[in-house]
Design an enzyme around this catalytic site. Structure first.
Site, short mmCIF file in Angstrom:
data_model
loop_
_atom_site.label_atom_id
_atom_site.label_comp_id
_atom_site.label_asym_id
_atom_site.label_seq_id
_atom_site.Cartn_x
_atom_site.Cartn_y
_atom_site.Cartn_z
CB ALA B 206 -0.87 0.01 1.24
CB THR B 208 -2.34 6.70 -0.54
OG1 THR B 208 -2.94 6.21 -1.73
CG2 THR B 208 -1.15 7.56 -0.90
CB SER B 209 -4.75 1.74 -0.57
OG SER B 209 -3.80 0.69 -0.62
CB THR B 213 -1.62 -7.65 -3.98
OG1 THR B 213 -2.81 -7.22 -4.63
CG2 THR B 213 -1.52 -9.15 -4.12
CG ASP B 266 -3.37 9.01 -11.07
OD1 ASP B 266 -2.31 8.40 -10.88
OD2 ASP B 266 -4.34 8.99 -10.29
CE LYS B 298 -4.43 5.90 -10.12
NZ LYS B 298 -3.30 5.02 -9.72
#
Lengths: 500, 500
Positions: B206, B208-209, B213, B266, B298
């Site tokens: 991660a 910023t989350s 995985t 982005d 996103k």
């Protein structure tokens, strides 16, 4: 209650990071742990009076205890903090104005309010270098139209102090730089103030050059004056030549310029906003802007200069300034001296009407002073140059200059550096080219502007017929080491002066 | 000889600055003085083997002696330096590739060689944050055409290691993120590897989350493997699910992503180059890319997703990848768990075909695995989903997953967090909206991903009919403090889940 636990005790560390605010906290510090702060997180640090934003560095040695907090010198200065003082830290609230920066990145036009919010946050120190660089880049490459440049300029004026001289006409001049030795400002102030106009000149120190006007003037007088002192000098003498750093005029500009230097770009919009916001905030009404054009000057082509001229005059009008731009020759250095003391010597020679005064500096100063006299409306069109010449030749400009220096605290005579080397022509021929950038670099390597008397005294000009062994220039330094350092550079660059 | 005097003795200071290289020297240090180094100057620091670029901080306390030099932890690590080791410092040679960045700022197209030079210098660490931010910004806002994006992607592939599996077909998948709990990757690897395809999956942690995985998989097995170990796992099991951080694939991407996060943008070009360079460098040949679309995902609109799809497929072709992009529903979190342990529990339920396995996660994994089977050409068009379903229902995917975990070093069962609070509906109605960003933030405040078992278990979906007092979600934490911290946020935000 959560606030109470974010208290730490200040410890002096003595780490100097220029303007960058850094905060140091121990990895076991309860605030780091409970707030989830990580290295490089930008956080708010406050005492009872002031609050700043700083980047976190995490200490894992005994440099700090877990309940202690350190600051970089500039951050400590901004908070005016004392040892063991209690500081509070907290998460940085989101910076709302970054949404405008993102809009600009995505090619949208911004209005005055958007620029105002961005500039306000920049002045508060909320933007990191990453944010500042994105803002500069998004505004470069012709991405701002003339209305946006006007709005940015207005926002920058509003972001700092604004001076008021209670005069109908306040004149100023600016040079879009790049020419070593081009120290006309002190001459112009002396001439127009002697004529009777008001010219409160704030100048910069060198950023990447061997001397700024403030560095050169510091050889002769004090340049770091309080606002009150500046006011007194101008009231009594009609002019001053001081360092602008303490005046807090258009403070956003000081921040943005550092980023532009690091990127080595001159965004047209930022350049215009920078120059005109400083002038307007300084209370000027009539401004002459000199754009020297040359291959190794800042502006390299007449077309670029012409466009810049139009935009400067249009934006000037929009922010209430009477601006006239003059495009001049920027193919070679001006005067003889390059470096504070050597330039100061040139200035005094011109003011004293000495026979060996550098003629190019003299002519340039008379031309610009004449333009300024005409722009002010006090001298008829076409008579500016003659009027300026008369004031200079009469000795009134010299007298005014000495009076201004004394009003600023002292007048000191310039003293030459103890070490020098004469550089002579290795072959005969015509002087084809002087590289402004390389000769400036050479003067810097000899110690200028930190070593005031270091630098170069240039004896030749473009198109001169040069004999073998003729003196080209003299390198001055305050230590043998610096002299050698400059000579190393000179010996490795045979294109500083080109004779063919 | 000048070189010899630039020698200093290393002293450990223990200052952690993330990836930023900082060098500390005393203000009276003879090198600082003689070289004219100033705070924030970027200088080269070397030992006999390695050389890095670092920003100078100047010490004016007894933290360092004048003949000592300190380094930030990451800089010390890169130089692999020992106490009292001799270090050499010198001026940073000019960064030539910055001229390309300036060209891009001024709207010029860059070619492959220009991007290659930029990316090479970025990987060497020669760019400061100011330079990186200018490069990102100059490439954003649609300023790169499709050829430039392809060239940038190729340059990024060439900048790091490239893996070779000696297989004709190597499959991979990627999700253009933003959906909490959307942990399909481990399921897809298990299914397609069980079917017989090669899928060496490297994943991120991660940024910023609340979980990447790699964070989720670390609950169940080891994810930090050497290249040699990864090779062994894939040779024996046909697949792996490891952390990609050690693989040095497209290393420029890791640097650029941090700047994009700081700017919260982005850039389409950077996004495409980032995703595809990682895949190509990892030795993949066939790649499925999932773009969930939703108001708080996103990618927020189908039009944006459609354009991104076209560009991804075109650039994929240009760099030799077979890419298929699928656009999926991104309006709400996927599965129940949000946070490493809670997501791991979901994964195991799906793999074991348990009755209460989250159906949305199951369906999404089967759909994507099916698409990947078809893209590989090994399964006929239209039969991918059924084939994936068969592999899962037969228990072969579960068996394969356990085998992969064991090959990676261990299989551990997930353990729930010790503290929890159940959040219930305050009113009845229809579940109108789940804010992906806010629910992710809530999970992070409870401690995820650092506290593996922290996070959220979500019991409801969009359009569910909700009774007053019905269980909406359970907040898990590893300490009471973190639980309270998350509850503070929850109590201040009544729009995390909207029922009307």
């Amino acid at each position: 209650m959560a606030q109470q636990s974010n208290i730490l005790k200040y410890k002096h560390l003595g780490i100097y990071t220029q303007n960058e605010n850094v905060v140091y906290m121990h990895e076991d510090c309860h605030v780091c742990v409970s707030e989830g702060f990580e290295a490089l997180t930008r956080i708010r640090v406050s005492n009872l009076n002031i609050s700043i934003v700083a980047s976190l560095n995490v200490i894992n040695s005994d440099m700090l205890l877990p309940d202690e907090i350190g600051l970089s010198d500039s951050a400590a200065e901004k908070l005016n903090v004392s040892p063991n003082e209690t500081l509070y830290v907290s998460h940085l609230e989101p910076i709302e104005s970054l949404s405008h920066v993102r809009a600009k990145i995505y090619n949208q036009k911004l209005d005055y309010n958007a620029y105002k919010e961005i500039i306000t946050d920049i002045v508060q120190g909320d933007y990191s270098n990453i944010h500042l660089s994105a803002f500069i880049t998004a505004c470069a490459g012709g991405r701002m139209d003339i209305n946006e440049i006007s709005d940015l300029t207005k926002a920058m004026i509003a972001s700092g102090k604004q001076l008021n001289w209670n005069k109908e006409i306040v004149v100023d001049k600016h040079c879009i730089g790049g020419l070593p030795g081009n120290r006309t400002t002190p001459l112009i102030v002396a001439i127009v103030a002697a004529y009777g106009l008001t010219m409160p000149k704030t100048s910069s120190r060198a950023i990447t050059s061997p001397a700024g006007t403030a560095d050169t003037m510091e050889v002769l007088t004090n340049v770091t004056l309080s606002s009150e002192e500046i006011k007194n000098v101008v009231e009594n003498e009609g002019g001053c030549i001081v360092w602008g750093g303490t005046a807090q005029l258009s403070p956003a500009d000081d921040v943005l310029i550092k980023i532009e230097k690091a990127l080595d770009i001159d965004s047209e919009g930022q350049l215009i906003a920078s120059v005109l916001s400083k002038k307007a905030a300084a209370g000027s009404t009539h401004v002459i802007i000199d754009i020297p054009v040359g291959e190794t000057a800042k502006v390299r082509s007449t077309e670029m200069a012409q466009q810049l001229k139009e935009h400067l005059e249009t934006v000037g009008k929009a922010v209430g300034l009477k601006v006239k731009v003059v495009i001049t020759d920027g193919t070679q250095p001006v005067g003889r001296g390059i470096g504070p003391t050597l330039e100061a010597i040139d200035i005094l020679k011109v003011l004293k009407n000495e026979a060996d005064a550098p003629k190019d500096l003299l002519e340039r100063a008379l031309f610009l002073a004449g333009e300024l006299l005409e722009l002010s409306g006090k001298v008829e069109k076409g008579k500016g140059y003659k009027t300026a010449q008369k004031v200079l030749q009469s000795g009134k400009a010299y007298k005014k200059f000495i009076a201004i220096c004394k009003a600023q605290g002292r007048f000191s005579k310039p003293v030459l550096a103890p070490y020098k080397i004469e550089i002579r022509a290795e072959n005969s021929g015509i002087l084809e080219r002087i590289d402004n950038r390389k000769i400036a670099k050479l003067a810097k390597l000899s110690g200028a502007p930190q070593s005031k008397s270091a630098g170069i005294s240039l004896n030749v000009h473009l198109n001169d017929k040069i004999e073998k062994n003729q003196l080209l220039y003299t390198l001055y330094a305050e230590s043998i080491g610096e002299l050698n350092y400059a000579m190393d550079y000179k010996n490795n660059h045979n294109d500083i002066i080109t004779i063919i």
